[in-house]
Design a protein around this motif. Structure first.
Motif, PDB file in Angstrom:
ATOM      1  N   LYS A  12       0.830  -1.203   0.000  1.00  0.00           N
ATOM      2  CA  LYS A  12       0.000   0.000   0.000  1.00  0.00           C
ATOM      3  C   LYS A  12       0.868   1.259   0.000  1.00  0.00           C
ATOM      4  N   TYR A  13       1.955   1.234   0.778  1.00  0.00           N
ATOM      5  CA  TYR A  13       2.847   2.395   0.816  1.00  0.00           C
ATOM      6  C   TYR A  13       3.361   2.719  -0.587  1.00  0.00           C
ATOM      7  N   HIS A  14       3.824   1.686  -1.273  1.00  0.00           N
ATOM      8  CA  HIS A  14       4.391   1.912  -2.605  1.00  0.00           C
ATOM      9  C   HIS A  14       3.299   2.229  -3.633  1.00  0.00           C
ATOM     10  N   THR A  15       2.117   1.668  -3.444  1.00  0.00           N
ATOM     11  CA  THR A  15       1.010   1.962  -4.361  1.00  0.00           C
ATOM     12  C   THR A  15       0.679   3.447  -4.363  1.00  0.00           C
ATOM     13  N   ILE A  16       0.520   4.026  -3.175  1.00  0.00           N
ATOM     14  CA  ILE A  16       0.135   5.433  -3.103  1.00  0.00           C
ATOM     15  C   ILE A  16       1.302   6.337  -3.498  1.00  0.00           C
ATOM     16  N   PHE A  17       2.541   5.933  -3.156  1.00  0.00           N
ATOM     17  CA  PHE A  17       3.684   6.774  -3.533  1.00  0.00           C
ATOM     18  C   PHE A  17       3.900   6.739  -5.045  1.00  0.00           C
ATOM     19  N   ASN A  18       3.695   5.567  -5.670  1.00  0.00           N
ATOM     20  CA  ASN A  18       3.759   5.495  -7.134  1.00  0.00           C
ATOM     21  C   ASN A  18       2.751   6.450  -7.767  1.00  0.00           C
ATOM     22  N   GLN A  19       1.549   6.479  -7.205  1.00  0.00           N
ATOM     23  CA  GLN A  19       0.499   7.356  -7.730  1.00  0.00           C
ATOM     24  C   GLN A  19       0.900   8.822  -7.585  1.00  0.00           C
ATOM     25  N   ILE A  20       1.421   9.168  -6.408  1.00  0.00           N
ATOM     26  CA  ILE A  20       1.856  10.547  -6.160  1.00  0.00           C
ATOM     27  C   ILE A  20       2.921  10.959  -7.179  1.00  0.00           C
ATOM     28  N   LYS A  21       3.911  10.094  -7.381  1.00  0.00           N
ATOM     29  CA  LYS A  21       4.991  10.405  -8.320  1.00  0.00           C
ATOM     30  C   LYS A  21       4.470  10.575  -9.742  1.00  0.00           C
ATOM     31  N   GLN A  22       3.640   9.624 -10.175  1.00  0.00           N
ATOM     32  CA  GLN A  22       3.157   9.676 -11.552  1.00  0.00           C
ATOM     33  C   GLN A  22       2.289  10.909 -11.784  1.00  0.00           C
ATOM     34  N   GLU A  23       1.441  11.234 -10.831  1.00  0.00           N
ATOM     35  CA  GLU A  23       0.589  12.415 -10.990  1.00  0.00           C
ATOM     36  C   GLU A  23       1.430  13.687 -11.030  1.00  0.00           C
ATOM     37  N   PHE A  24       2.457  13.755 -10.194  1.00  0.00           N
ATOM     38  CA  PHE A  24       3.328  14.930 -10.217  1.00  0.00           C
ATOM     39  C   PHE A  24       4.037  15.051 -11.564  1.00  0.00           C
ATOM     40  N   CYS A  25       4.631  13.951 -12.020  1.00  0.00           N
ATOM     41  CA  CYS A  25       5.399  13.991 -13.271  1.00  0.00           C
ATOM     42  C   CYS A  25       4.510  14.307 -14.469  1.00  0.00           C
ATOM     43  N   SER A  26       3.303  13.767 -14.475  1.00  0.00           N
ATOM     44  CA  SER A  26       2.378  14.048 -15.575  1.00  0.00           C
ATOM     45  C   SER A  26       1.913  15.499 -15.535  1.00  0.00           C
ATOM     46  N   ALA A  27       1.623  16.006 -14.338  1.00  0.00           N
ATOM     47  CA  ALA A  27       1.222  17.410 -14.200  1.00  0.00           C
ATOM     48  C   ALA A  27       2.362  18.331 -14.616  1.00  0.00           C
ATOM     49  N   ARG A  28       3.575  17.941 -14.289  1.00  0.00           N
ATOM     50  CA  ARG A  28       4.749  18.743 -14.657  1.00  0.00           C
ATOM     51  C   ARG A  28       4.856  18.873 -16.174  1.00  0.00           C
ATOM     52  N   TYR A  29       4.661  17.749 -16.885  1.00  0.00           N
ATOM     53  CA  TYR A  29       4.754  17.821 -18.346  1.00  0.00           C
ATOM     54  C   TYR A  29       3.561  18.570 -18.946  1.00  0.00           C
ATOM     55  N   THR A  62       8.091  13.655   2.279  1.00  0.00           N
ATOM     56  CA  THR A  62       7.318  12.439   2.558  1.00  0.00           C
ATOM     57  C   THR A  62       8.217  11.210   2.540  1.00  0.00           C
ATOM     58  N   SER A  63       9.028  11.089   1.496  1.00  0.00           N
ATOM     59  CA  SER A  63       9.948   9.953   1.409  1.00  0.00           C
ATOM     60  C   SER A  63      10.937   9.952   2.571  1.00  0.00           C
ATOM     61  N   ALA A 114      -1.284  12.963   2.686  1.00  0.00           N
ATOM     62  CA  ALA A 114      -1.955  12.724   3.972  1.00  0.00           C
ATOM     63  C   ALA A 114      -2.416  11.272   4.078  1.00  0.00           C
ATOM     64  N   TYR A 115      -2.887  10.724   2.978  1.00  0.00           N
ATOM     65  CA  TYR A 115      -3.356   9.338   2.922  1.00  0.00           C
ATOM     66  C   TYR A 115      -2.223   8.383   3.298  1.00  0.00           C
ATOM     67  N   LEU A 116      -1.022   8.655   2.770  1.00  0.00           N
ATOM     68  CA  LEU A 116       0.143   7.824   3.076  1.00  0.00           C
ATOM     69  C   LEU A 116       0.586   8.012   4.526  1.00  0.00           C
ATOM     70  N   ILE A 117       0.609   9.250   5.005  1.00  0.00           N
ATOM     71  CA  ILE A 117       0.991   9.509   6.399  1.00  0.00           C
ATOM     72  C   ILE A 117       0.051   8.779   7.352  1.00  0.00           C
ATOM     73  N   ASN A 118      -1.241   8.814   7.060  1.00  0.00           N
ATOM     74  CA  ASN A 118      -2.244   8.187   7.923  1.00  0.00           C
ATOM     75  C   ASN A 118      -2.016   6.686   8.061  1.00  0.00           C
ATOM     76  N   ILE A 119      -1.770   6.009   6.942  1.00  0.00           N
ATOM     77  CA  ILE A 119      -1.603   4.555   7.015  1.00  0.00           C
ATOM     78  C   ILE A 119      -0.232   4.176   7.571  1.00  0.00           C
ATOM     79  N   TYR A 120       0.804   4.962   7.244  1.00  0.00           N
ATOM     80  CA  TYR A 120       2.145   4.618   7.714  1.00  0.00           C
ATOM     81  C   TYR A 120       2.272   4.808   9.230  1.00  0.00           C
ATOM     82  N   LEU A 121       1.752   5.928   9.742  1.00  0.00           N
ATOM     83  CA  LEU A 121       1.840   6.200  11.182  1.00  0.00           C
ATOM     84  C   LEU A 121       0.675   5.601  11.963  1.00  0.00           C
ATOM     85  N   ASN A 122      -0.263   4.976  11.226  1.00  0.00           N
ATOM     86  CA  ASN A 122      -1.434   4.368  11.865  1.00  0.00           C
ATOM     87  C   ASN A 122      -2.168   5.392  12.735  1.00  0.00           C
TER      88      ASN A 122
END
Length: 513
Positions: free
Chosen positions: A291-308, A481-482, A359-367
């Motif tokens: 789950k951690y990597h799923t949401i971080f992958n999404q964050i990265k891809q959305e940032f990179c796509s928005a950047r382009y 975040t990372s 925030a979604y990642l922080i919530n699940i990682y820190l429980n």
């Protein structure tokens, strides 16, 4: 009479001056600045508090921008001195996620920076940028701190405290990196700046002592041949096609790659989005690792796509075939309606939405215990009783504190919002109108909310500028975040003999279709 008694007499003289508003602006600034400095030197917090109170009585109506810059610069220093009197390094108060002293110090420093825009006093500009960098670094926003110190050095290339603090900041930035090669390069750059600062005049003796100590630490831990060798990044590819190289060069120059090295280098070596999550230790039954990597992958891809999307909307401002025969009524208000404008708006919306995903990642990682449908970047920091969540407050996690202060910039209550980060309030307003209301991009004219409150109007260049500002801020947030997770992982208790490994593969570029 001792020097201390002389200073005390001067301090009491200034404190006994009557109506501060009877003084000319430059004289009032001199009086207040003297009160703050003498109080610091004598460690008299009551006198300092009185000086801060007197400043609250000042009518700034007759002050020029230059006078206001000096007023807020001095006041920021006053709150900094009060913070130092109340807090000792590495005690629990020093690690407070928020305090009045912290808020007021950075608020007044940013006010000073705001009023310095047209100032010809370059030395004071550099002092303000250096102090703001120090503030941001203390708060855990180390990527943005590097930007402030670098701006000061760009104004005056031998400004001693900016150079020294840049070296100091890079040393501490290096400590939270999970990539050993990145860490070595950061320490190498840190040592260069520290050694340069030590040789310059204008460095406080205590600061010079700290810079010497850190330089010695670096040279004791990093191979001296590596530290003294010139960096050779010439043979690093930046892409295949002309268009790809042009795009990647733009990202490098604007420091937009998800790569901490882009904070210190602007050449081909940084032209890839290498930042990921660090190694994470979990129970063998814990599926959250995916789950951690799923949401971080999404964050990265959305940032990179928005950047382009943003880049493409800026460099390719030509008629797109999808706009042909789309009937738009001309209201003679210079408003712009096109695929290119929508690309900028899409980039802005996507970037802003990343905050909630962090925030979604922080919530699940820190429980933290929030249900997924409850999670927003505004909500996760405080309990339902309005107190800072103890799991966050007790973490003493530098990068997590940086993420918390991003929250304060974007979502703090109105009276602080305007100057805690002046642009963040505008970004929040723009996002609200784009998502829910009437939003108009214009070629000519002034920006702001229309008189009837119906439409937010913004010039195209102004909108481009604000989207780029948002992109830089979100990039910094992704880095924090990372690295906040990396800090947490380094302090976990575990039995190394019982550790297994899960090999996570990197997705092949050929599958990104």
């Amino acid at each position: 009479m001792s020097r201390e008694d002389q200073i005390l007499n001067k301090l009491n003289f200034f404190l006994d001056i009557g109506e501060i508003n009877n003084e000319k602006p430059d004289e009032a600034n001199l009086i207040l600045g003297s009160i703050y400095e003498y109080s610091r030197e004598l460690n008299l917090i009551d006198a300092l508090n009185k000086g801060i109170y007197i400043s609250s009585l000042v009518d700034l109506g007759k002050y020029s921008d230059e006078d206001k810059m000096t007023f807020y610069y001095n006041l920021s220093n006053a709150w900094s001195y009060k913070k130092m009197m109340l807090q000792e390094l590495n005690n629990s108060l020093y690690w407070n996620f928020e305090s009045e002293e912290l808020v007021q110090e950075i608020l007044n420093c940013r006010k000073a920076l705001y009023y310095s825009k047209n100032s010809k006093n370059l030395n004071r500009k550099c002092e303000i940028l250096t102090n703001l960098g120090n503030n941001l670094s203390h708060l855990g926003r180390f990527s943005e701190a590097v930007e402030c110190w670098s701006l000061a050095v760009n104004i005056i290339d031998d400004f001693p405290m900016a150079i020294g603090n840049l070296g100091f900041g890079l040393f501490h930035y290096a400590q939270v990196l999970y990539d050993s090669h990145h860490k070595a390069l950061f320490l190498k750059e840190s040592n260069i700046y520290l050694k340069k600062a030590i040789k310059l005049d204008g460095i406080y003796p205590e600061a010079k002592k700290d810079f010497l100590r850190l330089s010695s630490v670096i040279e004791s831990k990093v191979d001296i041949t590596f530290l003294t060798a010139k960096n050779d990044f010439k043979n690093t590819s930046i892409g295949n096609s002309f268009e790809e190289k042009k795009y990647r060069k733009w990202c490098v120059e604007n420091k937009l790659f998800l790569n901490p090295l882009n904070d210190i280098f602007q050449n081909n070596i940084v032209a890839h989005d290498i930042l990921c999550l660090p190694t994470i230790i979990v129970n063998n039954v814990d599926s959250n690792i995916y789950k951690y990597h799923t949401i971080f992958n999404q964050i990265k891809q959305e940032f990179c796509s928005a950047r382009y999307l943003f880049y493409d909307s800026v460099v390719n401002q030509t008629l797109h075939f999808s706009d042909r025969d789309t009937v738009i009524i001309d209201l003679f208000d210079y408003s712009l309606h096109s695929y290119n404008v929508e690309k900028t708006k899409l980039a802005f919306r996507t970037l802003y939405s990343i905050l909630d995903k962090i925030a979604y990642l922080i919530n699940i990682y820190l429980n933290l215990g929030y249900n997924s449908y409850e999670v927003t970047y505004r909500k996760i920091w405080y309990s339902k009783k309005g107190k800072l969540n103890p799991l966050i407050e007790q973490s003493q996690n530098w990068a997590l504190r940086g993420l918390f202060w991003l929250y304060k910039d974007f979502f703090e209550k109105e009276e602080l919002h305007s100057y805690l980060e002046p642009e963040a309030k505008e970004l929040s307003t723009i996002r609200n109108f784009i998502e829910h209301k009437s939003f108009k991009v214009i070629e000519l004219g002034s920006s702001g909310i229309s008189e009837d409150g119906f439409t937010y109007i913004i010039g195209r260049e102004h909108f481009i500028e604000k989207t780029l500002k948002l992109m830089k801020t979100i990039r910094a947030g992704i880095i924090y975040t990372s690295l906040f997770i990396n800090i947490e992982e380094t302090i976990k208790d575990y039995d190394a003999d019982k550790l297994g490994k899960v090999q996570l593969s990197i997705l092949d570029d050929n599958f990104k279709i």
